[in-house]
Design a protein around this motif. Sequence first.
Motif, PDB file in Angstrom:
ATOM      1  N   ALA A 153      72.350 105.099 119.596  1.00  0.00           N
ATOM      2  CA  ALA A 153      72.135 104.222 120.736  1.00  0.00           C
ATOM      3  C   ALA A 153      72.680 102.675 120.280  1.00  0.00           C
ATOM      4  N   GLN A 154      72.380 102.194 119.197  1.00  0.00           N
ATOM      5  CA  GLN A 154      72.823 101.005 118.510  1.00  0.00           C
ATOM      6  C   GLN A 154      74.128 100.759 118.309  1.00  0.00           C
ATOM      7  N   SER A 155      74.604 102.174 117.591  1.00  0.00           N
ATOM      8  CA  SER A 155      76.033 102.091 117.444  1.00  0.00           C
ATOM      9  C   SER A 155      76.771 101.856 118.764  1.00  0.00           C
ATOM     10  N   LYS A 156      76.532 102.774 119.684  1.00  0.00           N
ATOM     11  CA  LYS A 156      77.213 102.681 120.802  1.00  0.00           C
ATOM     12  C   LYS A 156      77.308 101.448 121.731  1.00  0.00           C
ATOM     13  N   VAL A 157      76.013 100.791 121.490  1.00  0.00           N
ATOM     14  CA  VAL A 157      76.313  99.418 122.340  1.00  0.00           C
ATOM     15  C   VAL A 157      77.218  98.534 121.313  1.00  0.00           C
ATOM     16  N   PHE A 158      77.084  98.664 120.160  1.00  0.00           N
ATOM     17  CA  PHE A 158      78.190  97.636 119.413  1.00  0.00           C
ATOM     18  C   PHE A 158      79.614  98.140 119.708  1.00  0.00           C
ATOM     19  N   LEU A 159      79.671  99.531 119.586  1.00  0.00           N
ATOM     20  CA  LEU A 159      81.100 100.132 119.943  1.00  0.00           C
ATOM     21  C   LEU A 159      81.727  99.467 121.275  1.00  0.00           C
ATOM     22  N   ALA A 160      80.644  99.343 122.423  1.00  0.00           N
ATOM     23  CA  ALA A 160      80.881  98.962 123.739  1.00  0.00           C
ATOM     24  C   ALA A 160      81.200  97.462 123.846  1.00  0.00           C
ATOM     25  N   TYR A 161      80.690  96.602 122.855  1.00  0.00           N
ATOM     26  CA  TYR A 161      80.832  95.005 123.283  1.00  0.00           C
ATOM     27  C   TYR A 161      81.091  94.291 121.977  1.00  0.00           C
ATOM     28  N   HIS A 162      81.642  95.160 120.817  1.00  0.00           N
ATOM     29  CA  HIS A 162      82.158  94.450 119.840  1.00  0.00           C
ATOM     30  C   HIS A 162      83.776  93.731 119.947  1.00  0.00           C
ATOM     31  N   PRO A 163      83.803  92.373 119.648  1.00  0.00           N
ATOM     32  CA  PRO A 163      85.136  91.831 119.968  1.00  0.00           C
ATOM     33  C   PRO A 163      86.567  92.453 119.352  1.00  0.00           C
ATOM     34  N   ASP A 164      86.434  93.237 118.251  1.00  0.00           N
ATOM     35  CA  ASP A 164      87.546  93.826 117.570  1.00  0.00           C
ATOM     36  C   ASP A 164      87.606  94.980 117.884  1.00  0.00           C
ATOM     37  N   GLN A 165      88.001  95.556 119.218  1.00  0.00           N
ATOM     38  CA  GLN A 165      88.101  96.867 119.917  1.00  0.00           C
ATOM     39  C   GLN A 165      88.896  97.702 118.900  1.00  0.00           C
ATOM     40  N   LEU A 166      90.186  97.244 118.544  1.00  0.00           N
ATOM     41  CA  LEU A 166      90.922  97.925 117.741  1.00  0.00           C
ATOM     42  C   LEU A 166      90.256  98.662 116.653  1.00  0.00           C
ATOM     43  N   SER A 167      89.309  97.770 115.855  1.00  0.00           N
ATOM     44  CA  SER A 167      88.654  98.310 114.775  1.00  0.00           C
ATOM     45  C   SER A 167      87.827  99.304 115.223  1.00  0.00           C
ATOM     46  N   MET A 168      87.123  99.173 116.581  1.00  0.00           N
ATOM     47  CA  MET A 168      86.087 100.115 116.924  1.00  0.00           C
ATOM     48  C   MET A 168      86.816 101.618 117.201  1.00  0.00           C
ATOM     49  N   GLU A 169      88.036 101.337 118.006  1.00  0.00           N
ATOM     50  CA  GLU A 169      88.843 102.726 118.072  1.00  0.00           C
ATOM     51  C   GLU A 169      89.257 103.369 116.889  1.00  0.00           C
ATOM     52  N   ARG A 170      89.446 102.741 115.902  1.00  0.00           N
ATOM     53  CA  ARG A 170      89.738 103.420 114.498  1.00  0.00           C
ATOM     54  C   ARG A 170      88.552 104.205 114.008  1.00  0.00           C
ATOM     55  N   LEU A 171      87.412 103.422 114.162  1.00  0.00           N
ATOM     56  CA  LEU A 171      86.032 103.903 113.659  1.00  0.00           C
ATOM     57  C   LEU A 171      85.837 105.601 114.549  1.00  0.00           C
ATOM     58  N   ILE A 172      86.020 105.275 115.971  1.00  0.00           N
ATOM     59  CA  ILE A 172      86.034 106.535 116.585  1.00  0.00           C
ATOM     60  C   ILE A 172      86.997 107.531 116.496  1.00  0.00           C
ATOM     61  N   GLY A 173      88.292 106.937 116.221  1.00  0.00           N
ATOM     62  CA  GLY A 173      89.269 107.835 115.935  1.00  0.00           C
ATOM     63  C   GLY A 173      88.970 108.683 114.790  1.00  0.00           C
ATOM     64  N   ASN A 174      88.222 108.349 113.763  1.00  0.00           N
ATOM     65  CA  ASN A 174      88.038 109.179 112.657  1.00  0.00           C
ATOM     66  C   ASN A 174      87.115 110.385 112.743  1.00  0.00           C
ATOM     67  N   LEU A 175      86.591 110.537 113.957  1.00  0.00           N
ATOM     68  CA  LEU A 175      85.736 111.686 114.274  1.00  0.00           C
ATOM     69  C   LEU A 175      86.743 112.969 114.887  1.00  0.00           C
ATOM     70  N   SER A 176      86.150 114.161 114.795  1.00  0.00           N
ATOM     71  CA  SER A 176      86.658 115.214 115.237  1.00  0.00           C
ATOM     72  C   SER A 176      86.930 115.099 116.845  1.00  0.00           C
ATOM     73  N   GLY A 177      87.791 116.135 117.314  1.00  0.00           N
ATOM     74  CA  GLY A 177      88.054 116.041 118.694  1.00  0.00           C
ATOM     75  C   GLY A 177      86.896 115.847 119.693  1.00  0.00           C
ATOM     76  N   ALA A 178      85.985 116.804 119.755  1.00  0.00           N
ATOM     77  CA  ALA A 178      84.679 116.835 120.680  1.00  0.00           C
ATOM     78  C   ALA A 178      83.825 115.992 120.520  1.00  0.00           C
ATOM     79  N   ALA A 179      83.715 115.515 119.056  1.00  0.00           N
ATOM     80  CA  ALA A 179      82.740 114.418 119.104  1.00  0.00           C
ATOM     81  C   ALA A 179      83.328 113.019 119.254  1.00  0.00           C
TER      82      ALA A 179
END
Length: 266
Positions: A153-179
Amino acid sequence: MTKPTRSPDARGERGDQADIQAVSRVSQILSLFDPATPEVTAGEVAERLGLNRTTAYRYCTSLVAAGLLERDNEGKYIPGGLLLQLGAFAIGHRRVVNLAPRHMQALARATQTSVVLSLWGLTGPVVSRVEENVSTIVVVSVRVGSHLPLDTAQSKVFLAYHPDQLSMERLIGNLSGAARDELRADVDRVRAVGHCSAMSTPGIVAVAAPVFDEYGICATIAIVGPDNTLSMSGDAPELRLVVGTARELTHELGGHYRPDDLGRAG
């Protein structure tokens, strides 16, 4: 026959690239340490980072000379004095860490749960302070210094509001398709409602909300407890207490609870 010569600019550019690579490598080595890995050998550094042993040993030796690592009696490397000093300095200058304990203690008493304050680390939240309610029969313990996975839950909150959304998207993009798709959907929901409830580990629920200072999100505050006592419902009284605590701490830090919360009362 004359040998081709490199221009000073070309030599300088190669040197700059080597320096940047060295800094990146040092960061990777230091990132190996966490509560589950308090010490490493040069061989483990080589294996985990894909280096040859000679290169790994040379880096570790240089970090020891710089005070960032120390070598114990068994030849293993541990965080050095300079690293500990810098870490203490950084934590000591995070106002939220100094202001949060009073709010966390009150929240722990009100919800009969453990309360966790997390700051953003290199690639995810790091637990920075924990307040446990020892009056309950079951106490969920969370280790300070723990790195939280992206599905918490803490990570999802940070991912939603972190000012560097490009970096957040890179982190999410490292996961497999469904995840990856599931996490993106969860993050969108957090932006819509301003908080997150999730199963952190089997049988354990975390309810988290963002804390903002004048620069943006600076921490998350969460309660954790067994799933048979802590609800993930959107109208649970515990959730209202978490959000209320996050809003109070945010206002004390001079921030606004959410970008769309500017006109709301605290």
